[in-house]
Scaffold this active site. Sequence first.
Site, PDB file in Angstrom:
ATOM      1  N   LYS A 189      28.251  57.730  38.594  1.00 41.03           N
ATOM      2  CA  LYS A 189      28.232  59.144  38.964  1.00 41.03           C
ATOM      3  C   LYS A 189      28.536  59.255  40.457  1.00 41.03           C
ATOM      4  O   LYS A 189      27.681  58.971  41.302  1.00 41.03           O
ATOM      5  CB  LYS A 189      26.875  59.780  38.674  1.00 41.03           C
ATOM      6  CG  LYS A 189      26.869  61.302  38.839  1.00 41.03           C
ATOM      7  CD  LYS A 189      25.485  61.860  39.004  1.00 41.03           C
ATOM      8  CE  LYS A 189      24.939  61.601  40.381  1.00 41.03           C
ATOM      9  NZ  LYS A 189      25.763  62.237  41.460  1.00 41.03           N
ATOM     10  N   ALA A 191      29.407  61.258  44.078  1.00 36.34           N
ATOM     11  CA  ALA A 191      28.868  62.455  44.706  1.00 36.34           C
ATOM     12  C   ALA A 191      29.730  63.667  44.388  1.00 36.34           C
ATOM     13  O   ALA A 191      30.961  63.570  44.263  1.00 36.34           O
ATOM     14  CB  ALA A 191      28.783  62.258  46.218  1.00 36.34           C
ATOM     15  N   GLU A 265      20.203  51.380  48.443  1.00 31.41           N
ATOM     16  CA  GLU A 265      20.737  51.308  49.808  1.00 31.41           C
ATOM     17  C   GLU A 265      20.547  52.685  50.393  1.00 31.41           C
ATOM     18  O   GLU A 265      21.270  53.623  50.061  1.00 31.41           O
ATOM     19  CB  GLU A 265      22.213  50.882  49.769  1.00 31.41           C
ATOM     20  CG  GLU A 265      22.715  50.375  51.099  1.00 31.41           C
ATOM     21  CD  GLU A 265      23.323  51.467  51.942  1.00 31.41           C
ATOM     22  OE1 GLU A 265      22.619  51.961  52.846  1.00 31.41           O
ATOM     23  OE2 GLU A 265      24.474  51.836  51.700  1.00 31.41           O
ATOM     24  N   CYS A 299      25.552  55.165  56.989  1.00 27.70           N
ATOM     25  CA  CYS A 299      24.175  54.686  57.126  1.00 27.70           C
ATOM     26  C   CYS A 299      24.091  53.569  58.150  1.00 27.70           C
ATOM     27  O   CYS A 299      23.025  53.318  58.716  1.00 27.70           O
ATOM     28  CB  CYS A 299      23.640  54.229  55.780  1.00 27.70           C
ATOM     29  SG  CYS A 299      24.670  52.985  54.985  1.00 27.70           S
ATOM     30  N   GLU A 396      18.046  60.488  61.133  1.00 29.64           N
ATOM     31  CA  GLU A 396      19.396  59.966  60.968  1.00 29.64           C
ATOM     32  C   GLU A 396      20.394  61.068  61.316  1.00 29.64           C
ATOM     33  O   GLU A 396      20.362  62.161  60.745  1.00 29.64           O
ATOM     34  CB  GLU A 396      19.604  59.492  59.530  1.00 29.64           C
ATOM     35  CG  GLU A 396      20.881  58.696  59.327  1.00 29.64           C
ATOM     36  CD  GLU A 396      20.944  58.059  57.953  1.00 29.64           C
ATOM     37  OE1 GLU A 396      21.672  57.060  57.802  1.00 29.64           O
ATOM     38  OE2 GLU A 396      20.275  58.539  57.020  1.00 29.64           O
TER      39      GLU A 396
END
Length: 495
Positions: A189, A191, A265, A299, A396
Amino acid sequence: MTENTTLSPREMELLSRVPSGLYRNGEWVRAEGDTTLTVSDPATGQPLKTIANASPADGLAALDAADAAQAAWAATAPRVRAEILRRAFDLLQERRDDFALLMTLEMGKPLAEANGEVTYGGEFLRWFSEEAVRINGRYGSNPEGTGQIVVSQRPVGPCFLITPWNFPLAMATRKIAPALAAGCTVVIKPAELTPLTTLFFVQLLADAGVPAGVVNTITTSTSSRVSAPIIADPRLRKLSFTGSTPVGRKLIEQSAQGVLRTSMELGGNAPFVVFEDADVDVAVAGAMLAKFRNIGQACTAANRFIVHSSVAGEFGRKLAERVKSLTIGRGVEDGVDIGPLINADAVDSAEGMVQDALAKGATLLAGGSRVEREGHFYEPTVLTGLSADARILSEEIFGPVVGIVTFDTEDEAVRLANNTEYGLISYVFTTDLARGHRMIDRLDTGMMGLNTGLVSNAAAPFGGVKQSGLGREGGAEGIHEYLSTKYTLIPNTRA
């Protein structure tokens, strides 16, 4: 859907070749109720393509197909699985210009970076094609001498793979390749914001010879609603997710009911540490890679720049000079270094963090404003003199914003670097080899770049500690996330 007048004939032709359906059991099908969602270009806000919008029933139908194909795929010879993955690698090289352009259209990254992602993403196909034939175990006498120990590896079974929007190709190959190499079938799946690259890639896998049902794809605007029944289904044996830590926590809770194997992750808050003995020019070059690759939307992006007070002025000045020279624009245009952020919320977030830092006494060295043009753009920004409570130091960023703080001792640098719930990656710049080795041991991260701002490699294990995730992707370790270990005892018998 409003017609997109910003697309070139080449772009329109490419989009016409991207499938718009759900891929299930080797066929492209419509979503239940023929519902759709529209994918847009973040550089213009204009629509790119309308595709199927899966329902929970569509998700379970994809799992039906994966489950039905599991036994045959697990029994397929490793060499056959390897050759299919290698054909997929070769096809990706032939179609690399299409994939690069498609990623730039739906995600916004400059075309040169999209080409780099094709190279990086392709390496997972090549690496795991080679690992497929190296799955092994061990055989030997038990300590008592009464029997033989046989340890073998078996595929875990059907897998559900959830990928993020920021690396549309590499995150798909990084999950699909080891799963297929291990003998697992998958439901993937992508995004909602960047699903087109995955749809195009799944068609490539079919062209490479992946059998019907081995790879199945669902695209949806209601991710949690569609994912929950799949995760709750007892036929599913593995969940792999790349995305935010809050969502990862929820998925771990859901997967606990079925005691699923999980790979997570998750978020990062990477420290970028520059010691007093560092080559400042090398550190600035590393910062440009670690911060501004993918427009800061990674990330692994450096988040907190922790610089020794004796070189902080030079580092900040040289970095600001480089940042001011960057060209902002639509990623398909020549010479563009910084493309759009993914959506308006991302621009608002970057602006909010910068304004928070300035209100708390930070000094602006470059950038600091949203770009007044069509699309979702924010200037690459450098801030110095951050206060300890600035949001940039704890959240973040996921945008092209640098925040610099200073330190005076190695212990202080380590304390600042480790002062976060996250532990994905760190970057350290020093010419002292002994100090570099100490940092490997002292920094609480799953990965580290020593005098470099780019560490990702298909042959290396990617992953973090603390709330940055579980498990590893890539490297020799990556395939074991999709294998279960089986022990058999064969008693000795007398002749």
